[in-house]
Design a protein around this motif. Sequence first.
Motif, mmCIF file in Angstrom:
data_model
loop_
_atom_site.group_PDB
_atom_site.id
_atom_site.type_symbol
_atom_site.label_atom_id
_atom_site.label_comp_id
_atom_site.label_asym_id
_atom_site.label_seq_id
_atom_site.Cartn_x
_atom_site.Cartn_y
_atom_site.Cartn_z
ATOM 1 N N GLN A 1 -2.402 3.948 -10.338
ATOM 2 C CA GLN A 1 -2.198 2.497 -10.408
ATOM 3 C C GLN A 1 -0.907 2.160 -9.688
ATOM 4 N N ILE B 1 -6.902 2.800 -8.743
ATOM 5 C CA ILE B 1 -7.274 2.866 -7.338
ATOM 6 C C ILE B 1 -7.692 4.299 -7.059
ATOM 7 N N GLU C 1 0.845 -1.188 0.000
ATOM 8 C CA GLU C 1 0.000 0.000 0.000
ATOM 9 C C GLU C 1 0.888 1.248 0.000
ATOM 10 N N LYS D 1 -6.937 9.281 -8.729
ATOM 11 C CA LYS D 1 -6.728 7.850 -8.864
ATOM 12 C C LYS D 1 -5.329 7.602 -9.414
ATOM 13 N N GLU E 1 -2.775 5.700 -0.728
ATOM 14 C CA GLU E 1 -3.744 4.771 -0.144
ATOM 15 C C GLU E 1 -3.788 4.920 1.373
#
Length: 169
Positions: free
Chosen positions: A50, A58, A13, A48, A17
């Motif tokens: 990746q 994400i 992560e 977002k 995130e």
Amino acid sequence: EKGAFTGAEERKEGKFEQANGGTLFFDEITNLPIGTQAKLLRAVQERKFQHLGGKRDISVDVRIIVATNIGLSEAVGTGKFREDLFHRLNEFHINLPPLKERKEDLSVLAKYFLDEANRELGKKTGGFSGEAMRFLLDYQWPGNIRELKNVIKRAVLLADSNHITPADL
């Protein structure tokens, strides 16, 4: 993602995130390489990203706060900082003057750093002598708050009385 590069054994992560639903702080943002600034711009604009080696987007919701010791508009003018990223980040600007221009904050910060150093070093230094506080107030603090913190930690370490004296500083 697992297998994205040699040694990538599991999905990890990232900071976006981890900060999802909260705040992400970038200190000295002007030190970020131009190529990384482009990637940051995309993440900020689209909310977002990746993972490296990932195949899906994400989505994140983060508040971004940045700090720098030089003006961002100056960095844009010299080509050190992307103008589009500057405009994306510059929704709200807070100018925090250097410590030498905020002498009224010095005693509060000094007390805070004294308490922190006492806890960290297992000491019980009680405070500052009047002369030591005058020294702190008269000094120009070119290293700003980081310098103040380090000076006080060192003084707590060196203090052999109940109070910090100018000799400790």
